[in-house]
Design an enzyme around this catalytic site. Structure first.
Site, PDB file in Angstrom:
ATOM      1  CG  ASP A   1     -13.175 -24.920 -49.541  1.00 38.56           C
ATOM      2  OD1 ASP A   1     -14.307 -24.481 -49.255  1.00 38.56           O
ATOM      3  OD2 ASP A   1     -12.927 -25.474 -50.619  1.00 38.56           O
TER       4      ASP A   1
ATOM      5  CG  HIS B   1     -17.436 -25.020 -50.924  1.00 40.11           C
ATOM      6  ND1 HIS B   1     -16.089 -24.835 -51.084  1.00 40.11           N
ATOM      7  CD2 HIS B   1     -17.986 -24.829 -52.143  1.00 40.11           C
ATOM      8  CE1 HIS B   1     -15.831 -24.531 -52.354  1.00 40.11           C
ATOM      9  NE2 HIS B   1     -16.966 -24.526 -53.015  1.00 40.11           N
TER      10      HIS B   1
ATOM     11  CB  SER C   1     -16.581 -25.264 -55.997  1.00 37.57           C
ATOM     12  OG  SER C   1     -16.425 -23.938 -55.622  1.00 37.57           O
TER      13      SER C   1
END
Length: 766
Positions: free
Chosen positions: A147, A218, A540
């Protein structure tokens, strides 16, 4: 050299629709050399070389020329998930590499595009029974995240209550910019970063954060969703308050940062996955994917095959895009592909009219605004709330009513923000509204039915007033879940003969940890707000839910293979919502969701603990599948890293779902019968002897036959096989029909359900 642009998306809906995080595009290059990923046959390495690194370096050095403009250089070597290297090469040097002993295949490196508090209760995880106590909350299972990095100071990554790190762990906490070894602990046991690919592709860049620290949010969000520790008193600006925790609160986390503010490349993603397997992770969670690539050029498909061989389950997001068929990525049969759905939680506000009528609406305005007994304004001439001329008619210090069935709710709210109105009442039935977290101006969204009452009050009262309260949250909303409009649908263009996605999990407005240096909301016009937790949307967010659940199952059943874990998750999924009706699809105007949108249904962790039967698969099964699907020997080697035996090719993979494809290019009035045959083998993982009987719900227009229709197991771990035929007769007009095959155990609650789909063949690559 001109290169074709490839999209590599990080599956975060808000990054695109709300400008939350960067969005990169691959520019055409005119350089004389470029980055390539090269696959090699390690079995052909000459004995003179002590290691594969030396062999690869020597291979690159052998193609150097006297041309000073060309400078071939090694970027990464890979050895765990596939064999080969990435390097900066000219076109001529690449051609020379292709003539080297052991060369298998090569393709250009590809640039990257950036694609909780209640979800555990929504999925029925609880501390007294089921998967949480059976797995000890995922204790000592290691989840590797591929990520954007991690914010190690987040309370979600504290190591309270964690035991010592398992001795099998081989990873490390890599020191870098604003990141020290002390940032890791008993929860965050590893953090590495990989940037050689992005630097090779952009030689003059300076990375803004050259370490595993997350500057986008994220990776922090996905990590805490999968395995965050308990954090009390969490909310999103007063909404969705509660105790945050990941699906597997006692699991370990290791971050492999491969995506950067400056972009990202496939070579870095490969390096991260390769290292994760070498370090000893049990689960890899990767909420990103490559679009429009065959399996033998898809780095995630290639690396995940190597991970699967080592017993590592790879959980991937299905991608964000359109509700049309065929846009799904991560369609490899050896990964677990996750679609996104809603939660039974709605952030809300209350609209109270001067006559006492109280209505509940939707809002996420990130403050406790003061809107009390404010004059209410409505005019048919202004209700569109679109033009400056209209908005100039709005009185100062009023609450304006906006109703335009052709405009999205948030568009109307943005128009209100340019007026003198104190707040806006937006009348809309825009269902996609509930997928977004931006609400930059005081207001509330109500339904057209509610709106009729509000307009009537405004028109028939001499001095109408309104009060709006904010920061309310309602649980148990119905129907839930629904398939999100943004969640990509199958079939996968890279592999349409396997039904994808596999499963659906919560992905809409998921509350989890965030990087405090990245804004998480905004108040119009330019006040950016920071928070340690945020609510965001995308596949996600769905993927790490399933990654954490897979970690729980690995903890409860350490002997299970990745295929067995995937099977348990799929065959126990729930196709019904909380009204006990078929799950609906926002992207198709609330029609019944097909398995091409939701897979087998909403993940049900507790039922997955004891699935009764599992559909297992070995490495050779996947090889046989590739052999039967017209892949060349080199393409198969690129994926599998070995010259596997193709003597028994079989396109009939032992998968827990069925898809029958037909040619939709025929005339709409053409009626053709197609028949597909499948063979499956199931393993009894129940307590002992068991008898299962088949129950079929055939897709419309299809006849489904199962033989035998009864399976009698005499002992645990016994394997039995059955065959199924799907005969479809009907107009080949692009219709998707679906049903299921369920094996029901006698005298038990065990049911083992597999979705069946009859679908047109869709190839969005053409």
């Amino acid at each position: 050299m001109l290169q074709k642009a490839q999209i590599f998306s990080l599956d975060l809906q808000t990054a695109v629709n709300q400008q939350q995080g960067p969005y990169y595009f691959l520019l055409f290059s005119t350089c004389k050399w470029s980055s390539y990923i090269v696959h090699m046959d390690k079995s052909l390495m000459p004995k003179a070389f002590a290691s594969h690194e030396i062999w690869y370096s020597t291979t690159i050095n052998s193609v150097k020329t006297q041309n000073l403009e060309s400078s071939p250089s090694l970027i990464y070597t890979y050895d765990h998930t596939f064999h080969g290297f990435s390097a900066l090469l000219s076109k001529d040097e690449l051609e020379s590499i292709k003539k080297s002993p052991g060369f298998v295949s090569a393709y250009s490196d590809r640039k990257v595009t950036l694609d909780t508090t209640h979800t555990s209760e929504f999925l029925s995880l609880n501390p007294t029974t089921g998967l949480w106590p059976a797995s000890d909350y995922g204790k000592d299972v290691i989840i590797g995240l591929i990520d954007t990095g991690i914010w190690p100071e987040s309370a979600s990554f504290k190591d309270d209550g964690m035991s010592e790190i398992p001795s099998r762990w081989k990873g490390t906490c890599e020191v870098g910019q604003e990141f020290n070894a002390s940032n890791c602990n008993l929860k965050l046991i590893g953090a590495r970063y990989f940037n050689k690919g992005v630097i090779a592709g952009n030689p003059n860049i300076t990375l803004s954060m050259n370490s595993a620290r997350d500057t986008e949010g994220h990776g922090t969000h996905t990590s805490s969703t999968a395995a965050g520790n308990y954090v009390e008193g969490v909310s999103y600006y007063g909404y969705a308050s509660g105790t945050a925790r990941g699906m597997a609160p006692k699991a370990r986390l290791a971050m492999y940062k491969v995506l950067w503010d400056e972009g990202g490349y496939a070579s870095d993603v490969l390096a991260g996955m390769d290292q994760a397997v070498a370090d000893g992770v049990d689960i890899i969670s990767i909420s990103l994917g490559f679009d429009d690539l065959p399996l033998y050029e898809d780095p995630i498909a290639i690396a995940s095959f190597g991970a699967m061989e080592r017993g590592v389950l790879v959980s991937c997001s299905a991608g964000n895009g359109y509700p049309d068929l065929g846009y799904l990525h991560n369609g490899s049969p050896w990964v677990l592909t996750v679609a996104a759905g809603s939660i039974d939680r709605r952030p809300s506000g209350r609209l109270i009219l001067g006559n006492g009528l109280s209505l509940t609406g939707w809002t996420m305005f990130p403050a406790k605004a003061f809107v009390k007994d404010v004059p209410l304004f409505y005019s048919k001439n202004v209700s569109d709330c679109e033009t400056a001329e209209q908005l100039a008619l709005v009185p100062t210090d009023a609450v304006i009513i906006c109703y335009n069935k052709y405009s999205a709710a948030l568009e109307m709210l943005s128009f209100v923000s340019n007026s003198d109105a104190v707040a806006g009442i937006i009348i809309s039935d825009d269902q996609s509204l509930y997928e977004f977290n931006k609400f930059p101006y005081p207001g509330v969204v109500i339904s057209p039915e509610q709106g009729l009452e509000v307009i009537k009050y405004a028109q028939t009262t001499s001095k109408p007033t309104a009060t709006i309260t904010f920061q309310e949250t309602f649980l148990g909303t119905k129907p839930a879940p629904v398939v999100a409009a943004y969640s990509c649908r199958g079939p996968s263009g890279s592999n349409p003969s396997i039904l994808k996605p596999d499963i659906m999990a919560p992905g809409t407005l998921v509350v989890a940890a965030w990087s405090p240096n990245v804004h998480s909301s905004i108040i119009w016009p330019n006040i950016e707000l920071s928070s340690d937790f945020t609510a965001i949307t995308g596949t996600s967010m769905a993927c790490p839910h399933v990654s954490g659940i897979a970690a729980l199952l690995k903890g409860a059943h350490p002997e299970w293979s990745p295929a067995a874990i995937r099977s348990a998750i799929m065959t126990t999924a729930n196709p019904l919502d909380n009204t006990q009706q078929q799950i609906r699809d926002v992207g198709t105007d609330f029609d019944a969701a097909t398995p091409l949108a939701m897979g087998a249904g909403q993940v049900d962790p507790n039922r997955a603990l004891n699935p009764g039967l599992i559909y297992d698969a070995t490495t050779q099964d996947y090889v046989n599948f590739l052999c039967a699907n017209n892949f060349t020997r080199n393409q198969i080697y690129t994926i599998t890293r070995s010259n596997n035996n193709c003597s028994t090719p079989s396109s009939d993979l032992n998968y827990p779902s069925f898809i029958s494809l037909y040619n939709s290019t025929l005339a709409s009035n053409t009626v053709v019968t197609t028949v597909d045959y499948f063979t499956r083998t199931v393993t009894n993982v129940g307590d002992g002897a068991a008898t299962y009987k088949a129950k079929v719900e055939a897709p419309k227009g299809a006849v489904v036959t199962v033989s035998p229709d009864t399976l009698v197991f005499e002992k645990r771990y016994e394997k039995l096989s059955y065959s199924i035929s799907i005969a479809f007769t009907g107009d080949k007009n692009g219709t998707v029909t679906f049903g299921s095959l369920t094996w029901i155990e006698e005298n038990s609650k065990n049911t083992v359900r597999s979705p069946i789909v009859v679908s047109p063949y869709v190839n969005q690559w053409e």
